[in-house]
Each structure stands twice: as C-alpha cells, then as structure tokens.
Design a protein around this motif. Structure first.
Motif, PDB file in Angstrom:
ATOM      1  N   LYS A   4       0.929  -0.875  -0.380  1.00  0.00           N
ATOM      2  CA  LYS A   4       0.428   0.097  -0.165  1.00  0.00           C
ATOM      3  C   LYS A   4       0.667   1.085  -0.212  1.00  0.00           C
ATOM      4  O   LYS A   4       2.040   0.789   0.937  1.00  0.00           O
ATOM      5  CB  LYS A   4      -0.796   0.072   0.773  1.00  0.00           C
ATOM      6  CG  LYS A   4      -1.767  -0.511   0.965  1.00  0.00           C
ATOM      7  CD  LYS A   4      -3.240  -0.740   2.614  1.00  0.00           C
ATOM      8  CE  LYS A   4      -4.462  -1.539   2.060  1.00  0.00           C
ATOM      9  NZ  LYS A   4      -4.679  -1.829   3.807  1.00  0.00           N
ATOM     10  N   LYS A  13      -3.770   5.973   1.668  1.00  0.00           N
ATOM     11  CA  LYS A  13      -3.318   4.697   1.235  1.00  0.00           C
ATOM     12  C   LYS A  13      -4.194   3.593   0.263  1.00  0.00           C
ATOM     13  O   LYS A  13      -4.722   2.830   0.432  1.00  0.00           O
ATOM     14  CB  LYS A  13      -3.125   3.312   2.237  1.00  0.00           C
ATOM     15  CG  LYS A  13      -2.196   4.704   3.016  1.00  0.00           C
ATOM     16  CD  LYS A  13      -1.037   3.600   4.180  1.00  0.00           C
ATOM     17  CE  LYS A  13      -1.298   4.130   5.832  1.00  0.00           C
ATOM     18  NZ  LYS A  13      -0.284   3.549   7.290  1.00  0.00           N
ATOM     19  N   ASP A  14      -3.489   3.862  -1.138  1.00  0.00           N
ATOM     20  CA  ASP A  14      -4.131   2.721  -1.903  1.00  0.00           C
ATOM     21  C   ASP A  14      -3.079   1.319  -2.294  1.00  0.00           C
ATOM     22  O   ASP A  14      -1.425   1.650  -2.293  1.00  0.00           O
ATOM     23  CB  ASP A  14      -4.014   3.712  -3.410  1.00  0.00           C
ATOM     24  CG  ASP A  14      -5.473   4.420  -3.045  1.00  0.00           C
ATOM     25  OD1 ASP A  14      -6.015   4.549  -2.226  1.00  0.00           O
ATOM     26  OD2 ASP A  14      -4.705   5.964  -4.489  1.00  0.00           O
ATOM     27  N   GLU A  15      -3.462   0.617  -2.293  1.00  0.00           N
ATOM     28  CA  GLU A  15      -3.118  -0.780  -3.350  1.00  0.00           C
ATOM     29  C   GLU A  15      -2.347  -0.117  -4.219  1.00  0.00           C
ATOM     30  O   GLU A  15      -2.877   0.311  -4.988  1.00  0.00           O
ATOM     31  CB  GLU A  15      -4.321  -1.531  -3.051  1.00  0.00           C
ATOM     32  CG  GLU A  15      -3.801  -2.862  -3.450  1.00  0.00           C
ATOM     33  CD  GLU A  15      -5.282  -4.625  -3.023  1.00  0.00           C
ATOM     34  OE1 GLU A  15      -4.087  -5.417  -4.347  1.00  0.00           O
ATOM     35  OE2 GLU A  15      -5.214  -4.206  -2.580  1.00  0.00           O
ATOM     36  N   ASP A 382       3.241  -1.548   4.442  1.00  0.00           N
ATOM     37  CA  ASP A 382       2.806  -0.695   4.747  1.00  0.00           C
ATOM     38  C   ASP A 382       3.080   0.473   5.419  1.00  0.00           C
ATOM     39  O   ASP A 382       3.933   1.522   4.875  1.00  0.00           O
ATOM     40  CB  ASP A 382       1.843  -0.435   6.276  1.00  0.00           C
ATOM     41  CG  ASP A 382       0.748   0.398   6.965  1.00  0.00           C
ATOM     42  OD1 ASP A 382       0.446   0.874   6.153  1.00  0.00           O
ATOM     43  OD2 ASP A 382       1.164   0.057   8.203  1.00  0.00           O
ATOM     44  N   ASP A 383       3.276   1.039   3.046  1.00  0.00           N
ATOM     45  CA  ASP A 383       3.984   3.116   2.677  1.00  0.00           C
ATOM     46  C   ASP A 383       5.444   2.176   3.298  1.00  0.00           C
ATOM     47  O   ASP A 383       4.811   3.920   3.565  1.00  0.00           O
ATOM     48  CB  ASP A 383       1.952   3.480   4.091  1.00  0.00           C
ATOM     49  CG  ASP A 383       2.864   5.007   3.275  1.00  0.00           C
ATOM     50  OD1 ASP A 383       3.291   5.242   1.739  1.00  0.00           O
ATOM     51  OD2 ASP A 383       2.571   6.344   3.376  1.00  0.00           O
TER      52      ASP A 383
END
Length: 497
Positions: A4, A13-15, A382-383
């Motif tokens: 993400k 937060k985009d996949e 996670d980003d």
RNA sequence: GGCGCCGUACCCAAGUGGUAAGGGAGAGGUCUGCAAAACCUUAAUGCAGCGGUUCGAAUCCGCUCGGCGCCUCCA
C-alpha cells in the motif's frame, strides 16, 4: 498483505497495482545542480532509494528515472528572477555547463557514499529541449497555452482540474500575495512554458517563438513521458514541490495528452535543523560533505530510515549519536553472526572428514525466521514503514545474540539468519553492508600485525600480567582498534565512526 | 488569508478502535582478571489539555493550548 502506498492524489493509502503487470515506471524529481547536496537531498533520495529497492525486491521490473535540472529553475516561482545556474556561474565566473558538471558529479559522489542506487536514466533538461518545445506546441494548438512577447504561458483557467493534487482552488488563492504579478500573464496562476531570454542570458535555444529557455515545470513532463510513457505508475518528490511544481506538471501533461499523467504521487517530508526548517535564507543548510565529516554516510542513511519518509526529520547531534549507537549494535550482531558461521563451517569441514557430526549441538534453539521476515515485509508493505522494519531487525538481532551467547547455535539457523540480515537489512534497506566482518586496513600486513599483537597480549594475560595486557588494549583503542575478549578467543574491530 | 502536518517516557521513534514496537541515555543483575560486547530485569496505569462517540480511544469527532510546513528560496 499487498503493498500500500500513500497517494497524495487521493490522500489515502492505495493498494499498489502497476499499469503493466510485473513492471513499474517511477520518476523522481532530481536536484537542481547549482550547489552541493545537503541533508534534505539525502532524506529524499535515500527514501526513494528504499522504495525502488523494495519494488525490485518484490519482483517488479522497475525503471527508475530521475532528472538533473540544469536549466530553467528560476530563483523565483512567479516566473521572475534569475536562472539559478546562470546566477551561480556568474558568481564563480565559469560557464553554466561547468557549474552543472561540477555539482552533478558532487551529487552522485554523495549519493554513492550513501549507497543510493543510481537511477537507470538521469536525463538532463538541456538535453531535451526538442521534447519540451513539442509539448508547448501541442498545448498552444489545443488552446491550453498562449504566446505573449515571445514567451509562452499555460492558461490555468482552461484546465478545470488544476489544483487536484495540492487541493488549492485557484480562485481562492490570493493573487500576487507574496510576489508581484507578471503583467504578461492572463491569470496570476498561469505559469511559463517557455521564457524569452535576454541577450545576456547564456543558456538559450531557438524555438518557434523567441530565443529562450524552457520553464522549470516542463522538463519533468517531457522527460518522464519520454522514458516512461504518457501515463506511468509513480511520481515522487519533496512535499514542497506539490505546489506549484507538480500541479503544473499534471496540468501541462494531461492537457497535452488527454490522459492521466501519474497514478501514484509520493511526497517525502522535510528536514529540520534543531526544530527549524532548513533553508538557504535561514543559513542553516547542512551540506552532506560536512555532515559526513562527523557521521559516516551509513549512519546518516540509518538515521533517515529510522523515521518515516512522510514525517519531518529533525537533524540534531543527540539524535544522530543515538542512531549511530543503534546501528553499531546491529552491525555487532551481524559481525558476530558471520564470524560464528565461518567458525562452524571450518568445524563442519573437519567434521565431515572425520565422518562425525557430534560437534553439532543436539538441542539447538528454534528461531522463527519466517515470522521475522513476514513482520518485516508487512511493515514495508504498509507504505514503506522503514522505522518499524528496522525495529524488526533489532528484534531479530536480540534473538541471534541470545543463541550466539548460549553457544547452542546450529550452523543452518545461523546461516539463514545471516541471509535474512543480508536481504532485508542489506539489499532492501541498505543499512547492513555485505562486509562488516572483514576488518581490513590498508593491506594484509597490517591485519597480521594486529593479530600478532593480540597473540602477545594473550601471553601476557596467560601470565596474569594485567597491567601489560590492559596497556596493549588501551593503546590499540587509541588507534581506533577495539579489542574484545570472548570465551573462545579475542576478536578485534575498527571503531565505527 | 488559503491549504496541510505534528504534539507518544530524559532524547529519537513506530503504533490510526481492543488495552503502549524498537533504538539511545539511565538504574540493577549475569558473564569476564578487568573492560568491551552480549543477555536478563527495570522505564509512560499513560499517549499536549478538556469534553464527546463507543462495551472499549493514543487511535474517531469537537474545542483549547503549543510547535511546524507549503502558498518566496529549498529535496
């Protein structure tokens, strides 16, 4: 868990889903080369380095493009003021291209020191004048731009989505709040695509309009689309460039092609010094070359990755010292681990010759290496949460130290742990060098000499001549060589800087 | 004025609804001739403050206080 990414365009937060399966195109705004790089550059490019490294680790065939701005970046974003590079060239009394060459080399020297993997393509703005002119022509043809006195401006009122990245509606922006309005512009928010040059201006090119040079925003559109296509996956840069730079890039690119320009926008946060912003006007800019005199590039890199790329990073001695000690702890573990693996491997060779594997510990300790790896990858997914990922490395470090201290280590587990440190800490984060265990000085003879001194000290210790042995240890310490007595012998290492 | 971020132990720093990761510094202990390294124990009944929502909030909402950033230069 899928990767993400916090996307400035959506503020979520985009996949991450690449446009083309298995491939990623990423463009990051590079430096304007009119001075040495500072710690702000380090934070930005180390952050994106890890992003690129991680995408590659995940198996994406990644094309990384990062420009070198060598023309068009004015000292003022209202399309007034001087070209930064020409200004510097006048100051130094050298040709602008000499300025560019000098600081481009300096930039790459610093980035190499930080173990930042070089971009696949480092295009220069001056090498893409034709491509830039082509975009301007297209924009004029389609009515998005207009010529005035030999300069060309983009008409922001023609692009309804202007402001969608920075969420700044142009109507509500106070026109000329800080800077005077250029009378050639129809709307104060219009920006230059092509600037007519004065005769004294050294860097200028022929164009369908007057002799001149391209506007700063234009180069990124031209070069990113040339190498990555009209729509590409990721565009990165510093937060301060969200507006106007990236907003303008979107406007001119999407109007020229009629397509979405970029899918994911990534912006990294800024560096502060002692809680204050770092800026030329404040005179508190810390150049990397100066920072490296005090802290090794590896420490600087580690320090940067110990906070998230979207957080501000405060550069203080206290914080750097803390990071330095922490990194040392991690590298000590890896060094001890590799030494132990080497030792066990020798034993194993002997053991196999004797066809006897009794040297192996019977009740070896189980370490959940798979679990550590998963936790690390979850953090990165996670980003790109590098602080959390580094925390996992420390957890693993404690486990490894425990089994090393217990002497019940099985070579297989140690080798796997070493491999994990190599891949996660080394390949992905770039904070664990491939060789921490080799304490090589200039040549082999010095290494032998130290080994000889250690042997002499061992004899002194055998005779309980503590004063003598301590004197040797202290003497070596003063030379930057740390002696450590362990159960099965003495090891040495160079003091880390 | 417009847009936005942050406030977690002495310091740095994760955590975005389920009962506070990690690192540094500090204190105690184990090992060691002593160091060093390492390991164990210890550290916020608490996440700026005050209200609210909820079975439950550092995490969501509101207000207050404090710090910072962009809209000039700068990654």
């Amino acid at each position: 868990m899928p990767l993400k990414i916090y996307n400035t365009l959506t503020r979520r937060k985009d996949e991450f889903k690449p446009l083309v399966e298995g491939r990623v195109g990423i463009y990051v705004c590079g430096p304007t080369v009119y001075g040495h790089s500072h710690i702000g550059h380090a934070k930005s490019y180390v952050s994106f380095d890890v992003i690129v490294r991680y995408l590659r680790y995940l198996g994406y065939k990644t094309l990384y493009v990062q420009n070198i701005t060598d023309v068009g970046h004015l000292t003022d974003d209202a399309d007034e003021g001087e070209d930064k590079i020409e200004k510097q060239s006048r100051k130094d009394r050298i040709h602008p291209m000499q300025v560019v060459e000098m600081y481009t080399r300096s930039y790459f020297d610093d980035m190499d020191a930080l173990d930042v993997v070089r971009p696949d393509i480092s295009p220069r703005a001056t090498g893409h004048i034709i491509e830039q002119i082509a975009i301007v022509q297209k924009l004029i043809e389609q009515g998005f731009a207009y010529e005035k006195n030999g300069s060309v401006y983009f008409d922001v009122t023609k692009f309804k989505e202007y402001g969608k990245l920075s969420h700044r509606p142009i109507d509500e922006m106070e026109a000329g709040a800080r800077v005077g309005v250029n009378p050639e512009k129809k709307h104060p928010a219009d920006f230059a695509l092509w600037k007519k040059a004065e005769a004294s201006h050294i860097m200028q090119w022929q164009s369908p309009w007057e002799m001149g040079f391209p506007g700063w925003h234009l180069e990124c559109s031209a070069m990113s689309m040339k190498y990555l296509g009209e729509t590409f996956d990721i565009h990165g840069g510093g937060m301060e460039n969200q507006f106007p730079h990236h907003e303008c890039e979107i406007a001119q690119s999407e109007c020229a092609t009629g397509k979405q320009f970029v899918k994911y926008w990534i912006h990294n946060n800024m560096v502060t010094v002692g809680g204050q912003k770092m800026g030329k006007s404040l005179g508190n800019v810390i150049n990397l070359k100066d920072a490296f005199k005090k802290y090794s590039p590896l420490v600087v890199r580690f320090f940067i990755l110990q906070s998230h790329y979207r957080s501000t990073l405060d550069f203080t001695d206290e914080a750097l010292e803390g990071a330095s000690k922490g990194l040392e702890k991690l590298l000590n573990t890896v060094r001890n681990l590799r030494e132990e693996v080497g030792k066990l491997r020798k034993l194993e060779v002997k053991g196999s010759e004797m066809k006897d594997s009794s040297f192996k510990s019977q009740d070896s300790i189980f370490v959940d290496l798979v679990g550590f790896k998963k936790a690390f990858l979850d953090a990165m997914d996670d980003d790109f949460n590098t602080p959390q990922a580094i925390g996992i490395l420390f957890d693993l470090s404690r486990e490894v130290n425990t089994i090393l201290a217990g002497g019940k280590a099985e070579i297989k587990i140690l080798q796997e742990a070493d491999a994990l440190f190599n891949v996660l800490g080394g390949v992905v984060l770039g904070v664990i060098p491939a060789h921490v265990e080799a304490q090589s000085l200039e040549g082999a003879s010095e290494n032998d000499l130290i080994q000889f001194i250690i042997e002499l000290r061992a004899e002194a210790r055998a005779q309980k001549l503590w004063t003598m042995s301590d004197k040797i240890r202290d003497g070596l310490a003063k030379l930057g060589i740390i002696i450590e007595d362990k159960k099965d012998g003495t090891t040495w290492r160079l003091v880390s800087s």
